[in-house]
Design an enzyme around this catalytic site. Structure first.
Site, mmCIF file in Angstrom:
data_model
loop_
_atom_site.group_PDB
_atom_site.id
_atom_site.type_symbol
_atom_site.label_atom_id
_atom_site.label_comp_id
_atom_site.label_asym_id
_atom_site.label_seq_id
_atom_site.Cartn_x
_atom_site.Cartn_y
_atom_site.Cartn_z
ATOM 1 N N ASN A 1 0.858 -1.198 0.000
ATOM 2 C CA ASN A 1 0.000 0.000 0.000
ATOM 3 C C ASN A 1 0.891 1.244 0.000
ATOM 4 O O ASN A 1 0.789 2.110 0.864
ATOM 5 C CB ASN A 1 -0.966 -0.022 1.190
ATOM 6 C CG ASN A 1 -2.088 0.972 0.998
ATOM 7 O OD1 ASN A 1 -2.335 1.843 1.819
ATOM 8 N ND2 ASN A 1 -2.764 0.882 -0.111
ATOM 9 N N HIS B 1 3.083 4.598 -0.545
ATOM 10 C CA HIS B 1 2.828 6.028 -0.722
ATOM 11 C C HIS B 1 4.174 6.722 -0.913
ATOM 12 O O HIS B 1 5.233 6.056 -0.940
ATOM 13 C CB HIS B 1 2.043 6.587 0.464
ATOM 14 C CG HIS B 1 2.632 6.226 1.804
ATOM 15 N ND1 HIS B 1 3.849 6.705 2.235
ATOM 16 C CD2 HIS B 1 2.183 5.410 2.792
ATOM 17 C CE1 HIS B 1 4.116 6.234 3.431
ATOM 18 N NE2 HIS B 1 3.127 5.432 3.799
ATOM 19 N N ALA B 2 4.127 8.064 -0.995
ATOM 20 C CA ALA B 2 5.357 8.822 -1.290
ATOM 21 C C ALA B 2 6.457 8.593 -0.245
ATOM 22 O O ALA B 2 7.649 8.710 -0.565
ATOM 23 C CB ALA B 2 5.021 10.309 -1.393
ATOM 24 N N HIS C 1 7.220 5.679 1.224
ATOM 25 C CA HIS C 1 7.954 4.466 0.798
ATOM 26 C C HIS C 1 8.854 4.780 -0.400
ATOM 27 O O HIS C 1 9.991 4.318 -0.483
ATOM 28 C CB HIS C 1 6.976 3.368 0.384
ATOM 29 C CG HIS C 1 6.101 2.850 1.478
ATOM 30 N ND1 HIS C 1 4.751 3.094 1.527
ATOM 31 C CD2 HIS C 1 6.377 2.092 2.571
ATOM 32 C CE1 HIS C 1 4.225 2.508 2.589
ATOM 33 N NE2 HIS C 1 5.192 1.893 3.240
ATOM 34 N N LYS D 1 9.154 7.851 10.511
ATOM 35 C CA LYS D 1 7.823 7.942 11.122
ATOM 36 C C LYS D 1 7.687 6.859 12.195
ATOM 37 O O LYS D 1 7.094 7.076 13.239
ATOM 38 C CB LYS D 1 6.706 7.789 10.089
ATOM 39 C CG LYS D 1 5.321 7.956 10.742
ATOM 40 C CD LYS D 1 4.209 7.856 9.756
ATOM 41 C CE LYS D 1 3.914 6.455 9.369
ATOM 42 N NZ LYS D 1 3.319 5.627 10.445
ATOM 43 N N ASP D 2 8.275 5.678 11.898
ATOM 44 C CA ASP D 2 8.279 4.586 12.876
ATOM 45 C C ASP D 2 9.589 4.679 13.667
ATOM 46 O O ASP D 2 10.474 3.829 13.536
ATOM 47 C CB ASP D 2 8.145 3.247 12.154
ATOM 48 C CG ASP D 2 6.828 3.151 11.417
ATOM 49 O OD1 ASP D 2 5.776 3.188 12.065
ATOM 50 O OD2 ASP D 2 6.849 3.065 10.173
ATOM 51 N N LEU E 1 2.628 10.789 6.216
ATOM 52 C CA LEU E 1 2.029 9.820 5.283
ATOM 53 C C LEU E 1 2.066 8.433 5.917
ATOM 54 O O LEU E 1 3.044 8.040 6.534
ATOM 55 C CB LEU E 1 2.792 9.824 3.952
ATOM 56 C CG LEU E 1 2.807 11.159 3.194
ATOM 57 C CD1 LEU E 1 3.402 10.962 1.794
ATOM 58 C CD2 LEU E 1 1.401 11.765 3.080
ATOM 59 N N SER F 1 -0.048 4.309 5.484
ATOM 60 C CA SER F 1 -1.094 3.480 4.858
ATOM 61 C C SER F 1 -2.391 3.583 5.655
ATOM 62 O O SER F 1 -3.480 3.458 5.105
ATOM 63 C CB SER F 1 -0.652 2.022 4.809
ATOM 64 O OG SER F 1 0.566 1.950 4.109
HETATM 65 O O1 PAF Z 1 7.379 -0.724 8.690
HETATM 66 C C1 PAF Z 1 6.841 -1.699 8.130
HETATM 67 O O2 PAF Z 1 6.188 -1.579 7.092
HETATM 68 C C2 PAF Z 1 7.000 -3.074 8.752
HETATM 69 O O3 PAF Z 1 7.016 -3.011 10.129
HETATM 70 C C3 PAF Z 1 8.229 -3.851 8.214
HETATM 71 C C4 PAF Z 1 9.532 -3.152 8.596
HETATM 72 C C5 PAF Z 1 8.144 -3.978 6.714
HETATM 73 C C6 PAF Z 1 8.268 -5.248 8.825
HETATM 74 O O4 PAF Z 1 7.125 -5.973 8.500
#
Ligand code: PAF
Length: 294
Positions: free
Chosen positions: A32, A34-35, A37, A151-152, A186, A188
């Site tokens: 899914n 977005h910009a 990624h 962001k994470d 941004l 998902s």
């Molecule tokens: O950040 C994510 O999209 C997920 O936690 C990852 C790093 C792909 C692991 O499933």
């Protein structure tokens, strides 16, 4: 761009790229796209890497099974976006390929301390699922560099510690959060927002900026958080957490040290998670006290 679904094919393509003298850059995702990624893919291609991305909605990191079943799966659109961004190889395995012995018998990678509290507190087991799947993906792809969105923020801290502790020879490269023009990070999960909720959604980022200002005014730490929580709830959110941590190791701040100026020039991260309708949004900003970056 080539799409493969098995570890065997993935390894063949990566091996050929390595034999051709290329470094391997890896962008793991759950799809899914977005910009945000695409900015990770862009960093990898700008670094001159043979760029591998993965799309795998990892059941092991979802403590809430209804959250897993509704997570958007948009492979054809994602393939087009990756192709347009000059990604070289997409690995899109199914659950059986990733967990052939079943999830209950999977060995687990646990990263202590940094995975506790914040999202780890609200989503028990989440970071064990993340560190386990990322370890598997790293061993499948064998990248030189891996790119993760800031962001994470806690996820990046967990992966960085895991790579250090387990001596994985991979450079972890954090990439700044991509935002909409109104400040919303941004994600998902923004797709779950109604039109009305989408208008309220930048309120999370706004609240983090207000916390940064209050910190720079050296207001009382506990009061800063309590007042911000009240404002966030008044903006239509249900606060999960608002926290202020040292950016290096996610350790807690104390009000005494704040007031005595101990954190001047320290990198601090302000993190928030909150529900808006059925969507749980997260965001963070990094600040050096007396000098707000965002
Ligand atoms: O950040 C994510 O999209 C997920 O936690 C990852 C790093 C792909 C692991 O499933």
């Amino acid at each position: 761009m080539i799409t493969v679904h098995t570890i065997k094919e993935l390894r063949q393509h990566v091996k050929a790229a390595r034999l051709a003298g290329r470094d391997i850059g890896f962008v793991p995702t759950m799809g899914n796209l977005h910009a945000g990624h695409i900015s990770l893919i862009d960093r990898s291609t700008a670094d001159g890497c043979y760029t591998v991305s993965s799309i795998f909605v990892n059941p092991l990191q979802f403590n809430d099974k209804s959250d897993l079943s509704r997570y958007p799966r948009t492979l054809p659109e994602d393939q087009q976006k990756l192709e347009a961004a000059n990604c070289d190889l997409l690995f899109a395995p199914n659950v059986e390929e990733m967990y052939p012995a079943g999830q209950d018998e999977q060995s687990i990678v646990h990263v202590p301390v940094v995975s506790e509290g914040l999202c780890g507190g609200s989503r028990p087991g989440h970071f064990d699922g993340v560190s386990t799947v990322v370890t598997k993906l790293f061993n499948q792809v064998l990248p030189d560099k891996a790119y993760f969105g800031e962001k994470d923020f806690q996820q990046v801290a967990v992966i960085r510690k895991m790579v250090n502790d387990l001596c994985m020879p991979i450079d972890i490269i954090p990439v700044p959060t991509a935002r909409a023009a109104d400040g919303l990070a941004l994600s998902s999960r923004n797709g779950y927002l109604s039109e009305e909720e989408r208008e309220l959604a930048p309120g999370l980022h706004k609240t983090l900026l207000e916390i940064a200002d209050a910190l720079n005014r050296r207001e009382n730490l506990e009061q800063i958080v309590l007042q911000a929580q009240e404002r966030l709830n008044n903006r239509g959110f249900k606060t999960d957490y608002l926290e202020i941590r040292l950016a290096d190791n996610l350790s807690q701040l104390t009000d005494n040290a704040l007031q005595s100026g101990e954190y001047a020039n320290s990198a601090v991260v302000i993190l928030g998670a909150a529900f808006l309708g059925s969507a749980r949004l997260i965001d963070n900003i990094q600040v050096t006290l007396n000098q707000a970056f965002e």
